[in-house]
Design an enzyme around this catalytic site. Structure first.
Site, short mmCIF file in Angstrom:
data_model
loop_
_atom_site.label_atom_id
_atom_site.label_comp_id
_atom_site.label_asym_id
_atom_site.label_seq_id
_atom_site.Cartn_x
_atom_site.Cartn_y
_atom_site.Cartn_z
N GLU A 113 0.58 -1.53 0.14
CA GLU A 113 0.16 -0.03 0.11
C GLU A 113 0.78 1.28 -0.52
OE1 GLU A 113 -2.53 -0.04 3.24
OE2 GLU A 113 -4.08 -2.31 2.38
N HIS A 237 -8.74 10.19 3.72
CA HIS A 237 -7.15 9.14 2.70
C HIS A 237 -8.28 10.03 1.41
CE1 HIS A 237 -7.56 5.34 0.54
NE2 HIS A 237 -7.22 5.12 2.06
N ARG A 284 -0.53 8.39 1.82
CA ARG A 284 -1.63 9.91 1.66
C ARG A 284 -2.15 11.28 1.93
NH1 ARG A 284 -4.85 5.27 5.56
NH2 ARG A 284 -4.54 3.97 4.89
N HIS A 346 -9.99 10.71 7.30
CA HIS A 346 -10.35 9.26 7.75
C HIS A 346 -9.28 8.74 8.58
CE1 HIS A 346 -9.67 5.66 6.18
NE2 HIS A 346 -8.14 5.43 6.79
N ARG A 381 -0.24 9.11 8.90
CA ARG A 381 -0.14 7.67 9.05
C ARG A 381 0.14 7.03 7.81
NH1 ARG A 381 -3.80 3.97 8.84
NH2 ARG A 381 -5.69 4.78 8.26
#
Length: 520
Positions: A113, A237, A284, A346, A381
């Site tokens: 990811e 997000h 992100r 998010h 994050r």
């Protein structure tokens, strides 16, 4: 006193802490405001949880977390997660709870990811959180040392002043809750209390979070005098489904990890221009701002995710069955169509400050999961570290309670209580709806993905006025879950806006345009 330990919330962090303590013989009372115990951010997590693959090391995971967090991370917290996390996935989630992660030829199937330098995410299809949460709730239901109660809205932490060598401190002695079914206020005293109430994404107009993510735990902790940290770092997000008739449900980062690319309506990709090193798998905050800029330049409501060019129809349906079904519900076929996406609130990187054992600055009060600020995430994050953080700190909070239990001073029945107002006047539903929408709109417009000093100042002033109005209504009105939630939403929104205004430096997911000439 009907429990040794109170756990408020039962996502992965609260459930793991409760289960660990119950296994050690403690009587645990778990309370959640949701009508269904599984209802939490954990349940909706799609992509997976960080593990460790071939060639991976704690140092490599450490480096990825710090790079994603713009260097604001607490090195101790990052080291703890990188060292302990993967082994706890095995010992707790696989061996103790029985989560069946996807496998290929006997080994865990590992996905990659955004922000990760290699594949290291274990998953259960595209519904990893659901599999984990259902398994945990089943274990809690079956455990003789656990009492699990749903429909209980937390009101206030019960605190008392204490004196010691380090001066006056505050000690947590339990909590007051509103039972939604009976309409009564209950008092629960316990020697230790664990806050595991999740984040506050629902204070924003567009969010991937469920409606209950309204910041109840942060608000209660603030009123109890606990230290808060990093509230301005709210992660947006980059890829939430964008459709006028649909909620902003998450399109997992695992989709891009499987090869999907961000494109415009004509199929033209753009992430290589914004993040040459990472491309579509950039951290992100970088991807979200890139999409924001592309939308602004083209005056478009969203961009698109091209999955059809990366995977066959059979692969899409097999790897992402739930996402495929959700998109089809709104007329989008991932196997043939571009998927419309845009950023949405998010995850909250900040929250109630805690140490490496989950201890807050209020004695006997712990915070674990998204409600907490461990320092792990820094300014942004890294993908799929949230479930792992909840697992690690849930375990560590339980271990600390076990190790220090001999030092516990039980609360007495005559502890001074901060009880709920005894109002009887019903609140008009229109008031609750309109004020909650005012909070969400204000936060989205002025405290969103890109912020300005002028907009933050407007937000703080408006939220202070709104908080005064809501507090006055709260003090004279009959309690309801919606009224309690509105009160907490306004307070947390104000705290976030004030933190963002006080921090003039753009870093990670706190981005102020005064610090740069362009969005990216």
């Amino acid at each position: 006193m009907n429990a040794d330990v109170l756990v408020i919330g039962c996502g992965i962090a609260g459930s793991v802490a409760a289960l660990r303590l119950a296994d050690a013989g403690f009587r645990v009372l778990v309370l959640t405001r949701a009508r269904e115990p599984h209802e939490s951010n954990t349940y909706y997590a799609q992509g997976g949880i960080v593990y460790r693959g071939p060639g991976d090391t704690p140092d490599r995971l450490f480096a990825d977390i710090v790079e994603a967090g713009a260097g604001l991370n607490d090195p101790r917290a990052v080291s703890l997660l990188a060292e302990l996390g993967p082994q706890l996935v095995t010992s707790v989630l696989v061996e103790r709870v029985g989560v069946l992660f996807d496998r290929e030829e006997g080994a865990f199937s590992l996905a990659r990811e955004g922000g990760h330098s290699l594949p290291r995410i274990v998953h259960v299809g595209d519904a990893t959180g659901r599999a984990i949460e259902v398994a945990l709730i089943r274990q809690l239901h079956d455990h003789p040392n656990v009492t699990l109660r749903a429909g209980c809205t937390a009101l206030e932490l019960i605190t008392t002043p204490v004196s010691g060598r380090s001066g006056r401190r505050t000690r947590c002695a339990g909590i007051t809750v509103f039972d939604q079914a009976s309409g009564q206020v209950e008092v629960h005293l316990a020697p230790r209390t664990i806050l595991a109430t999740g984040g506050f994404g629902a204070i924003f107009q567009r969010t991937t979070n469920p409606p209950g993510a309204r910041g109840d735990g942060v608000a209660m902790a603030a009123r109890a005098g606990a230290r808060l940290a990093n509230l301005e770092y709210v992660q947006f997000h980059p890829t939430a489904f964008s459709h006028p008739e649909a909620p902003a449900f998450l399109i997992s980062e695992a989709v891009r990890g499987a090869g999907a690319r961000l494109v415009h309506a004509d199929g033209t990709p753009f992430m290589h221009r914004h993040a040459p090193k990472w491309g579509d798998l950039a951290p992100r905050d970088v991807v979200a701002r890139a999409i924001f800029q592309e939308m602004a330049v083209r005056d478009a409501p969203h961009v698109y995710l091209d999955v059809r060019s990366a995977l066959s129809p059979e692969e899409i349906k097999a790897r992402f069955p739930n996402l495929y079904a959700q998109c089809r519900r709104y007329g989008v076929d991932m196997t043939r169509d571009l998927v419309p996406v845009a950023p949405a609130a998010h995850y909250t990187c900040g929250g109630v400050w805690c140490d490496e054992w989950g201890q807050t600055t209020v004695e006997n009060l712990y915070a674990v999961g998204e409600v907490a600020c461990t320092g792990l995430h820094g300014a942004n994050r890294l993908a799929s570290t949230s479930l792992l953080e909840g697992l690690v700190w849930g375990v560590r909070a339980a271990e600390h309670i076990q190790r220090t239990w001999a030092e516990t001073i039980p609360p007495s029945a005559d502890e001074p209580l901060r009880v709920a107002p005894a109002g009887t006047q019903p609140v008009a539903p229109a008031f609750l709806v309109s004020r909650a929408e005012a909070v969400r709109t204000l936060m989205w417009q002025e405290v969103g993905l890109v912020r300005t000093g002028e907009g933050l100042t407007r937000a703080v002033e408006a939220l202070r006025q709104l908080q005064d109005e809501v507090e006055a209504v709260y003090c004279r009105s009959a309690l309801s879950d919606e009224l309690v939630g509105l009160r907490n939403m306004v307070q947390v929104a104000r705290l976030v806006a004030e933190a963002a205004l006080a921090n003039p430096h753009s870093r990670g997911c706190h981005y102020r345009v005064e610090q740069a000439h362009a969005v990216c």
